[in-house]
Design a protein around this motif. Structure first.
Motif, PDB file in Angstrom:
ATOM      1  N   UNK A 196       0.816  -1.208   0.000  1.00 41.13           N
ATOM      2  CA  UNK A 196       0.000   0.000   0.000  1.00 41.13           C
ATOM      3  C   UNK A 196       0.855   1.266   0.000  1.00 41.13           C
ATOM      4  N   UNK A 197       2.022   1.208   0.617  1.00 38.94           N
ATOM      5  CA  UNK A 197       2.907   2.383   0.616  1.00 38.94           C
ATOM      6  C   UNK A 197       3.320   2.757  -0.803  1.00 38.94           C
ATOM      7  N   UNK A 198       3.605   1.754  -1.606  1.00 38.42           N
ATOM      8  CA  UNK A 198       3.977   2.025  -2.997  1.00 38.42           C
ATOM      9  C   UNK A 198       2.793   2.595  -3.774  1.00 38.42           C
ATOM     10  N   UNK A 199       1.607   2.043  -3.535  1.00 40.95           N
ATOM     11  CA  UNK A 199       0.415   2.503  -4.235  1.00 40.95           C
ATOM     12  C   UNK A 199       0.097   3.954  -3.883  1.00 40.95           C
ATOM     13  N   UNK A 200       0.367   4.344  -2.639  1.00 42.64           N
ATOM     14  CA  UNK A 200       0.081   5.705  -2.191  1.00 42.64           C
ATOM     15  C   UNK A 200       0.877   6.739  -2.987  1.00 42.64           C
ATOM     16  N   UNK A 201       2.039   6.344  -3.519  1.00 44.59           N
ATOM     17  CA  UNK A 201       2.835   7.271  -4.324  1.00 44.59           C
ATOM     18  C   UNK A 201       2.073   7.689  -5.584  1.00 44.59           C
ATOM     19  N   UNK A 202       1.340   6.748  -6.167  1.00 42.28           N
ATOM     20  CA  UNK A 202       0.538   7.068  -7.353  1.00 42.28           C
ATOM     21  C   UNK A 202      -0.584   8.020  -6.966  1.00 42.28           C
ATOM     22  N   UNK A 203      -1.283   7.701  -5.886  1.00 46.64           N
ATOM     23  CA  UNK A 203      -2.387   8.560  -5.447  1.00 46.64           C
ATOM     24  C   UNK A 203      -1.898   9.966  -5.126  1.00 46.64           C
ATOM     25  N   UNK A 204      -0.730  10.050  -4.496  1.00 39.98           N
ATOM     26  CA  UNK A 204      -0.177  11.355  -4.145  1.00 39.98           C
ATOM     27  C   UNK A 204       0.064  12.201  -5.385  1.00 39.98           C
ATOM     28  N   UNK A 205       0.642  11.605  -6.411  1.00 40.77           N
ATOM     29  CA  UNK A 205       0.933  12.354  -7.629  1.00 40.77           C
ATOM     30  C   UNK A 205      -0.345  12.770  -8.343  1.00 40.77           C
ATOM     31  N   UNK A 206      -1.326  11.888  -8.378  1.00 32.90           N
ATOM     32  CA  UNK A 206      -2.600  12.231  -9.009  1.00 32.90           C
ATOM     33  C   UNK A 206      -3.287  13.370  -8.263  1.00 32.90           C
ATOM     34  N   UNK A 207      -3.232  13.328  -6.929  1.00 29.92           N
ATOM     35  CA  UNK A 207      -3.854  14.389  -6.139  1.00 29.92           C
ATOM     36  C   UNK A 207      -3.157  15.722  -6.384  1.00 29.92           C
ATOM     37  N   UNK A 208      -1.822  15.693  -6.497  1.00 25.90           N
ATOM     38  CA  UNK A 208      -1.078  16.915  -6.805  1.00 25.90           C
ATOM     39  C   UNK A 208      -1.513  17.458  -8.162  1.00 25.90           C
ATOM     40  N   UNK A 209      -1.694  16.557  -9.125  1.00 23.53           N
ATOM     41  CA  UNK A 209      -2.134  16.975 -10.452  1.00 23.53           C
ATOM     42  C   UNK A 209      -3.505  17.613 -10.426  1.00 23.53           C
ATOM     43  N   UNK A 210      -4.391  17.075  -9.602  1.00 25.02           N
ATOM     44  CA  UNK A 210      -5.736  17.653  -9.463  1.00 25.02           C
ATOM     45  C   UNK A 210      -5.650  19.024  -8.787  1.00 25.02           C
ATOM     46  N   UNK A 211      -4.864  19.099  -7.713  1.00 18.76           N
ATOM     47  CA  UNK A 211      -4.758  20.342  -6.939  1.00 18.76           C
ATOM     48  C   UNK A 211      -4.169  21.487  -7.759  1.00 18.76           C
ATOM     49  N   UNK A 212      -3.290  21.147  -8.697  1.00 19.88           N
ATOM     50  CA  UNK A 212      -2.643  22.173  -9.519  1.00 19.88           C
ATOM     51  C   UNK A 212      -3.355  22.397 -10.845  1.00 19.88           C
ATOM     52  N   UNK A 213      -4.456  21.670 -11.067  1.00 19.45           N
ATOM     53  CA  UNK A 213      -5.231  21.860 -12.287  1.00 19.45           C
ATOM     54  C   UNK A 213      -4.700  21.128 -13.498  1.00 19.45           C
TER      55      UNK A 213
END
Length: 200
Positions: free
Chosen positions: A128-145
């Protein structure tokens, strides 16, 4: 022959390291705690102070694999936190390279050998720690538009499935890829993915 790297107090580490070697040479089904003990030069009951059975050792090897892969990914994505597309591509390359350099460990990490991951909570957490890296990047992409995503987890599943699929295919059907690194395939895969999730 006794394992020259074994010293009193690090039997657990020695069993994991030698277990990885046996995994590569013989496959998971042929690993034996007693055989590892003989090769290291300790009593045949000594490994059971660290692992109650072979599957517990295999779980530890898989966790070790996740830790090594996570370090490799972290090195690859340094300074890319604010660039989600580049972050995801760098992570994918690191993930796939790890899979090619550690084929048997990778199959153990994700394959059916250990069965239900709920029986191995530490292994489940490592994945799950590895998977969270993907979610983190996607969330950053959403937050920055940069990305337009309605459900981060579902999108992360799709991204991971694409990366893992390429890694597995490169292991089993290497003839389908134009070069050893698969860079062209990774770039093409992400172009397709990013076209679907990037803001218009």
């Amino acid at each position: 022959m006794a394992d020259s790297t074994y010293h009193h107090g690090n039997l657990r580490e020695s069993l994991i390291n030698l277990g990885i070697a046996h995994l590569d040479e013989k496959g998971a089904e042929n690993i034996s705690l007693r055989a590892l003990a003989r090769e290291i030069g300790v009593s045949q009951t000594a490994p059971y102070r660290h692992f109650e059975d072979k599957n517990q050792l295999l779980s530890a090897i898989a966790i070790n694999g996740f830790d090594i892969m996570a370090h490799s990914i972290s090195d690859a994505i340094t300074d890319l936190d604010d660039q989600p597309p580049k972050y995801l591509k760098a992570m994918a390359r690191s993930y796939i390279l790890f899979s090619l350099e550690n084929t048997e460990v990778f199959k153990l990490m994700f394959g059916p050998i250990l069965g239900d991951r709920k029986s191995y909570p530490e292994l489940l957490a490592a994945g799950q720690r590895s998977f969270k890296l993907i979610e983190k990047s996607l969330q950053t992409g959403v937050d920055t538009g940069i990305f337009s995503i309605e459900d981060i987890t579902i999108t992360a599943n799709s991204v991971w499935a694409s990366i893992h699929g390429v890694a597995s295919l490169m292991q089993d059907r290497f003839d389908r890829f134009p070069d050893a690194s698969g860079d062209k395939q990774i770039d093409s895969m992400f172009d397709i993915l990013l076209n679907g999730i990037c803001s218009k």
